[in-house]
Design a protein around this motif. Structure first.
Motif, PDB file in Angstrom:
ATOM      1  N   ASP A 220     -13.522  -2.474   4.788  1.00  0.00           N
ATOM      2  CA  ASP A 220     -12.095  -2.667   4.529  1.00  0.00           C
ATOM      3  C   ASP A 220     -11.315  -1.386   4.808  1.00  0.00           C
ATOM      4  O   ASP A 220     -10.232  -1.429   5.394  1.00  0.00           O
ATOM      5  CB  ASP A 220     -11.856  -3.098   3.080  1.00  0.00           C
ATOM      6  N   ARG A 221     -11.844  -0.240   4.390  1.00  0.00           N
ATOM      7  CA  ARG A 221     -11.145   1.027   4.628  1.00  0.00           C
ATOM      8  C   ARG A 221     -11.043   1.326   6.117  1.00  0.00           C
ATOM      9  O   ARG A 221     -10.039   1.853   6.579  1.00  0.00           O
ATOM     10  CB  ARG A 221     -11.842   2.164   3.882  1.00  0.00           C
ATOM     11  N   MET A 222     -12.080   0.977   6.884  1.00  0.00           N
ATOM     12  CA  MET A 222     -12.028   1.206   8.331  1.00  0.00           C
ATOM     13  C   MET A 222     -10.946   0.346   8.989  1.00  0.00           C
ATOM     14  O   MET A 222     -10.284   0.788   9.914  1.00  0.00           O
ATOM     15  CB  MET A 222     -13.387   0.909   8.976  1.00  0.00           C
ATOM     16  N   PHE A 223     -10.756  -0.870   8.500  1.00  0.00           N
ATOM     17  CA  PHE A 223      -9.769  -1.773   9.078  1.00  0.00           C
ATOM     18  C   PHE A 223      -8.398  -1.658   8.422  1.00  0.00           C
ATOM     19  O   PHE A 223      -7.442  -2.280   8.869  1.00  0.00           O
ATOM     20  CB  PHE A 223     -10.244  -3.232   8.983  1.00  0.00           C
ATOM     21  N   GLY A 224      -8.288  -0.914   7.330  1.00  0.00           N
ATOM     22  CA  GLY A 224      -7.002  -0.759   6.655  1.00  0.00           C
ATOM     23  C   GLY A 224      -6.589  -1.966   5.842  1.00  0.00           C
ATOM     24  O   GLY A 224      -5.402  -2.253   5.713  1.00  0.00           O
ATOM     25  N   CYS A 225      -7.563  -2.681   5.315  1.00  0.00           N
ATOM     26  CA  CYS A 225      -7.243  -3.859   4.509  1.00  0.00           C
ATOM     27  C   CYS A 225      -8.031  -3.785   3.210  1.00  0.00           C
ATOM     28  O   CYS A 225      -8.714  -2.812   2.950  1.00  0.00           O
ATOM     29  CB  CYS A 225      -7.569  -5.144   5.272  1.00  0.00           C
ATOM     30  N   GLY A 226      -7.924  -4.831   2.399  1.00  0.00           N
ATOM     31  CA  GLY A 226      -8.653  -4.859   1.140  1.00  0.00           C
ATOM     32  C   GLY A 226      -8.282  -6.079   0.328  1.00  0.00           C
ATOM     33  O   GLY A 226      -7.647  -7.002   0.817  1.00  0.00           O
ATOM     34  N   THR A 227      -8.683  -6.056  -0.930  1.00  0.00           N
ATOM     35  CA  THR A 227      -8.446  -7.162  -1.842  1.00  0.00           C
ATOM     36  C   THR A 227      -7.469  -6.721  -2.919  1.00  0.00           C
ATOM     37  O   THR A 227      -7.658  -5.675  -3.537  1.00  0.00           O
ATOM     38  CB  THR A 227      -9.780  -7.598  -2.490  1.00  0.00           C
TER      39      THR A 227
ATOM     40  N   GLN B 207      -2.965  -3.636   5.164  1.00  0.00           N
ATOM     41  CA  GLN B 207      -2.199  -2.531   4.575  1.00  0.00           C
ATOM     42  C   GLN B 207      -2.135  -2.646   3.058  1.00  0.00           C
ATOM     43  O   GLN B 207      -1.088  -2.531   2.428  1.00  0.00           O
ATOM     44  CB  GLN B 207      -0.796  -2.486   5.172  1.00  0.00           C
ATOM     45  N   VAL B 208      -3.297  -2.865   2.462  1.00  0.00           N
ATOM     46  CA  VAL B 208      -3.379  -3.179   1.033  1.00  0.00           C
ATOM     47  C   VAL B 208      -2.825  -2.059   0.155  1.00  0.00           C
ATOM     48  O   VAL B 208      -2.195  -2.332  -0.862  1.00  0.00           O
ATOM     49  CB  VAL B 208      -4.828  -3.550   0.640  1.00  0.00           C
ATOM     50  N   LYS B 209      -3.019  -0.803   0.522  1.00  0.00           N
ATOM     51  CA  LYS B 209      -2.522   0.291  -0.314  1.00  0.00           C
ATOM     52  C   LYS B 209      -0.994   0.324  -0.340  1.00  0.00           C
ATOM     53  O   LYS B 209      -0.391   0.547  -1.388  1.00  0.00           O
ATOM     54  CB  LYS B 209      -3.070   1.639   0.177  1.00  0.00           C
ATOM     55  N   ASP B 210      -0.357   0.085   0.804  1.00  0.00           N
ATOM     56  CA  ASP B 210       1.102   0.052   0.844  1.00  0.00           C
ATOM     57  C   ASP B 210       1.648  -1.116   0.021  1.00  0.00           C
ATOM     58  O   ASP B 210       2.619  -0.973  -0.719  1.00  0.00           O
ATOM     59  CB  ASP B 210       1.597  -0.078   2.297  1.00  0.00           C
TER      60      ASP B 210
END
Length: 171
Positions: free
Chosen positions: A125-132, A150-153
């Motif tokens: 997920d971190r490599m692709f810039g996504c997450g849950t 862009q889960v962190k944003d």
């Protein structure tokens, strides 16, 4: 007609100032493995057809093609359609999730009912810039949104919106 009805509903509830801030589909990484599986199944089917004995050719070829087509439909096309029909929308007042192919399902969660928001991100997920994204509420089990780009944003935006919603409720 439907938009006018919805607009009247919002105005009637005093939500005319609601704005859509983010509208995303789940991250494209969700269809990466299904695409690889489709290529693998097609390659294996072609190799099998190439090595079939000549006396088996007409029937075995069609059986192989049919089996490969079913596998591709189930393990590649179905996940792609599910990915394509899943969306997450964040407005200034709520979080809306929609998914489903034949039956459409939706869930709306007012920001004022969310107690906290968090995210989970594995190495892929971190490599692709996504997450849950995980929302906690007092009355329901956590709401989990998978493969959010862009889960962190989005998590930061939601944290600000939730803070404002709770502050406005106290005033």
């Amino acid at each position: 007609m439907a938009r006018e009805s919805r607009a009247r509903l919002f105005k009637g509830r005093g939500d005319s100032d609601e704005r859509t801030l983010v509208r995303v589909r789940t991250h494209g990484k969700a269809v990466f493995v299904p695409i690889l599986l489709a290529l693998l199944v097609a390659s294996l089917a072609a190799a099998l057809i190439a090595v079939l004995p000549p006396e088996w050719k007409p029937i075995a070829t069609w059986v192989t093609i049919g089996a490969a087509a079913l596998l591709v439909l189930w393990f590649s096309v179905r996940p792609f359609i599910e990915w394509f029909t899943t969306s997450y929308t964040i407005t200034t007042r709520r979080v809306i999730t929609k998914h489903g192919v034949l039956n459409r399902y939706g869930h709306e969660l007012p920001l004022s009912r969310i107690d906290s928001v968090g995210s989970e991100r594995g190495i892929i997920d971190r490599m692709f810039g996504c997450g849950t994204l995980v929302f906690s509420t007092a009355s329901e089990r956590p709401v989990v949104l998978h493969d959010v780009p862009q889960v962190k944003d989005i998590e930061g935006l939601l944290a600000d919106l939730i803070y404002r919603a709770h502050r406005d409720d106290q005033d």
